[in-house]
Design a protein around this motif. Structure first.
Motif, PDB file in Angstrom:
ATOM      1  N   ASP A 145       0.853  -1.182   0.000  1.00 11.09           N
ATOM      2  CA  ASP A 145       0.000   0.000   0.000  1.00 11.09           C
ATOM      3  C   ASP A 145       0.897   1.243   0.000  1.00 11.09           C
ATOM      4  OD1 ASP A 145      -1.379   2.214   1.952  1.00 11.09           O
ATOM      5  OD2 ASP A 145      -2.839   1.233   0.653  1.00 11.09           O
ATOM      6  N   PRO A 146       0.776   2.123  -0.995  1.00 15.11           N
ATOM      7  CA  PRO A 146       1.680   3.273  -1.076  1.00 15.11           C
ATOM      8  C   PRO A 146       1.656   4.157   0.163  1.00 15.11           C
ATOM      9  CG  PRO A 146       0.498   2.992  -3.147  1.00 15.11           C
ATOM     10  CD  PRO A 146      -0.121   2.045  -2.164  1.00 15.11           C
ATOM     11  N   GLN A 188       4.460  11.947  -9.721  1.00 10.63           N
ATOM     12  CA  GLN A 188       3.635  10.751  -9.849  1.00 10.63           C
ATOM     13  C   GLN A 188       4.452   9.548 -10.311  1.00 10.63           C
ATOM     14  OE1 GLN A 188       0.879   9.946 -13.282  1.00 10.63           O
ATOM     15  NE2 GLN A 188      -0.696  10.219 -11.721  1.00 10.63           N
ATOM     16  N   TRP A 197       2.389  -0.708  -7.917  1.00 10.46           N
ATOM     17  CA  TRP A 197       1.865   0.655  -7.880  1.00 10.46           C
ATOM     18  C   TRP A 197       1.585   1.148  -9.290  1.00 10.46           C
ATOM     19  CZ3 TRP A 197       5.571   3.726  -4.106  1.00 10.46           C
ATOM     20  CH2 TRP A 197       5.521   3.123  -2.835  1.00 10.46           C
ATOM     21  N   GLU A 198       0.500   1.896  -9.428  1.00  9.36           N
ATOM     22  CA  GLU A 198       0.184   2.543 -10.688  1.00  9.36           C
ATOM     23  C   GLU A 198      -0.560   3.842 -10.397  1.00  9.36           C
ATOM     24  OE1 GLU A 198      -1.888   1.594 -15.046  1.00  9.36           O
ATOM     25  OE2 GLU A 198      -1.872   0.069 -13.459  1.00  9.36           O
ATOM     26  N   VAL A 200       0.438   6.565  -8.718  1.00  8.30           N
ATOM     27  CA  VAL A 200       0.557   6.983  -7.312  1.00  8.30           C
ATOM     28  C   VAL A 200       1.193   8.365  -7.234  1.00  8.30           C
ATOM     29  CG1 VAL A 200       1.625   6.464  -5.082  1.00  8.30           C
ATOM     30  CG2 VAL A 200       0.763   4.605  -6.525  1.00  8.30           C
ATOM     31  N   GLN A 201       0.483   9.323  -6.635  1.00  5.49           N
ATOM     32  CA  GLN A 201       1.021  10.669  -6.425  1.00  5.49           C
ATOM     33  C   GLN A 201       1.903  10.639  -5.165  1.00  5.49           C
ATOM     34  OE1 GLN A 201       0.969  13.360  -8.192  1.00  5.49           O
ATOM     35  NE2 GLN A 201      -0.539  12.882  -9.770  1.00  5.49           N
ATOM     36  N   LEU A 202       3.133  10.197  -5.355  1.00  6.67           N
ATOM     37  CA  LEU A 202       3.996   9.903  -4.217  1.00  6.67           C
ATOM     38  C   LEU A 202       4.413  11.154  -3.463  1.00  6.67           C
ATOM     39  CD1 LEU A 202       5.254   7.471  -2.819  1.00  6.67           C
ATOM     40  CD2 LEU A 202       7.309   7.825  -4.191  1.00  6.67           C
ATOM     41  N   LEU A 205       1.735  12.218  -1.107  1.00  6.70           N
ATOM     42  CA  LEU A 205       1.664  11.379   0.090  1.00  6.70           C
ATOM     43  C   LEU A 205       2.745  11.768   1.097  1.00  6.70           C
ATOM     44  CD1 LEU A 205       1.043   7.843  -1.494  1.00  6.70           C
ATOM     45  CD2 LEU A 205      -0.607   9.284  -0.281  1.00  6.70           C
TER      46      LEU A 205
END
Length: 427
Positions: A145-146, A188, A197-198, A200-202, A205
């Protein structure tokens, strides 16, 4: 208050000083201030990339500026605590000896963060290239889970940032290394197959957590960042500039990352997505890859494939495979031979396209280099057209397992070097 104290007082605890707003200018116009900023960056880069401490006179000769101009620029960099003066050089000639200059240590750092399939890491690197503090934690981040992974990364990094602040060391920014495709400039992660992951606005977060609400954050592909660190390491070892480095870089982990370095710079392509050699097709009828296609290189030469081929569990540490190969275990040797053939085919295809003479093997491939090299070289000699008259070399990476982490730190610091005006007095 001294100039140095005044500069330190204006610096934030984390992140660069706010930059004054400027009006829009014609990009074709070379303003005097733009020229000064360019020259300031030019001098700082020369000092940082020099293989040994240098002097004002040598810098002037190398970059084509007058000694007076270089002296003024160096004084600004000294006041900004980006460079330091060392002892006077020892010379066996007539003339006044110069004072040696070097990048400042423990002043400004780049914070490298890394998310890999089996661990997360953090490292602070200063302008001198030294690791100030580093921490890592093992884990299994397949199909993770990111948000939970980011929380674990923050818990690992926050004490590091706190320690740096206590010591008065400024964090210029953070770069997160991820084994996947980034959307350039967006923060992203488009796709990281081995993390699951696809889209994902890392960076978003990260920014909801302290201290990353105060630190500029960017993303980078792990292989690209490792190649950046490798280019610097090779330039320093050989006493050359980073611009003299051109090679194809392969980093073996669970997945296989690739990067192209031309004249010291990453050739990242139109969107920043180049180098995905792990998804080159070796056999279209081969096993299905996590990316959704079949027969990708990482299914034949990735870490999991190597361990399975040697009869080992994918959770085993790589050293089990290295030991088995050194002991001439037949299954281990067959697994490595099959991987080297697949790697050689993919490398040969890439080299026919990009035209470089050097291949650098990093990640797990550096540990297996002596076993992989013969099979790779055999395919390169067979399939690379230029190998008939050009010496194509396959070498082990100088950097160890932390190359992507080091490269993430260096990418942040490169922003400081490219535009040091936020870090030095204006006059």
């Amino acid at each position: 208050m001294s100039a140095t104290q005044d500069t330190a007082a204006r610096r934030p605890t984390v992140g660069p000083a706010p930059r004054p707003r400027r009006g829009r200018a014609d990009p074709r116009a070379a303003r005097q201030s733009s020229l000064r900023e360019h020259n300031l960056s030019l001098v700082l880069r020369h000092i940082i990339e020099a293989p040994a401490p240098t002097t004002r006179a040598r810098i002037a000769g190398a970059v084509g500026l007058t000694r007076a101009t270089v002296s003024d620029l160096v004084d600004r960099l000294l006041r900004g605590q980006l460079v330091v003066e060392l002892e006077t050089e020892s010379v066996d000639r007539a003339g006044r000896p110069g004072v040696l200059l070097a990048p400042a240590s423990r002043s400004v750092v780049g914070l490298g963060l890394e998310i890999q399939v089996d661990q997360i890491s953090v490292r602070a690197t200063d302008l001198a290239g030294s690791s100030i503090v580093q921490s890592r934690a093992a884990g299994d981040f397949r199909a993770s889970d990111p948000a939970e992974t980011v929380e674990r990364l923050v818990r690992l990094a926050a004490p590091v940032v706190g320690q740096l602040a206590d010591e008065g060391i400024v964090v210029a920014g953070a770069c997160v290394s991820v084994p996947g495709i980034m959307q350039r400039g967006s923060g992203q992660v488009r796709l990281a197959p081995n993390l699951g992951w696809e889209g994902v606005q890392l960076t978003d977060l990260l920014r909801v957590h302290h201290p990353f609400d105060l630190i500029p954050v960017e993303l980078g592909n792990d292989a690209d960042l490792a190649a950046r660190a490798e280019a610097r390491a090779r330039a320093q070892l050989r006493g050359t500039s980073r611009a003299a480095q051109s090679f194809l870089y392969l980093a073996g982990e669970v997945g296989i990352g690739g990067a192209i370095v031309l004249d010291g710079e990453l050739a990242s392509g139109q969107h920043g997505w180049s180098g995905e050699i792990g998804h080159a097709v070796i056999d279209p009828d081969g096993p299905r890859c996590r990316c959704g296609a079949t027969g990708c290189l990482e299914q034949f030469a990735g870490k999991d494939a190597l361990l399975r081929g040697a009869g080992l569990d994918v959770a085993e540490p790589l050293r089990r495979l290295v030991t088995a190969a050194h002991m001439r275990d037949p299954r281990a040797l067959r697994s490595i031979e099959a991987a080297s053939t697949a790697l050689g085919m993919a490398i040969a295809t890439a080299m026919n396209i990009i035209d470089v003479e050097q291949v650098v093997l990093g990640g797990i491939y550096a540990s297996l280099y002596e076993h992989l090299r013969p099979g790779i070289e055999a395919q390169v000699r067979l399939r690379v057209l230029a190998a008939r008259w050009s010496d194509v070399r396959v070498e082990a990476a100088l950097g160890q397992g932390d190359s992507a982490l080091v490269g993430a730190s260096l990418q942040v610091l490169d922003r400081v070097v490219t535009d040091p005006t936020d870090w030095v007095p204006s006059s």
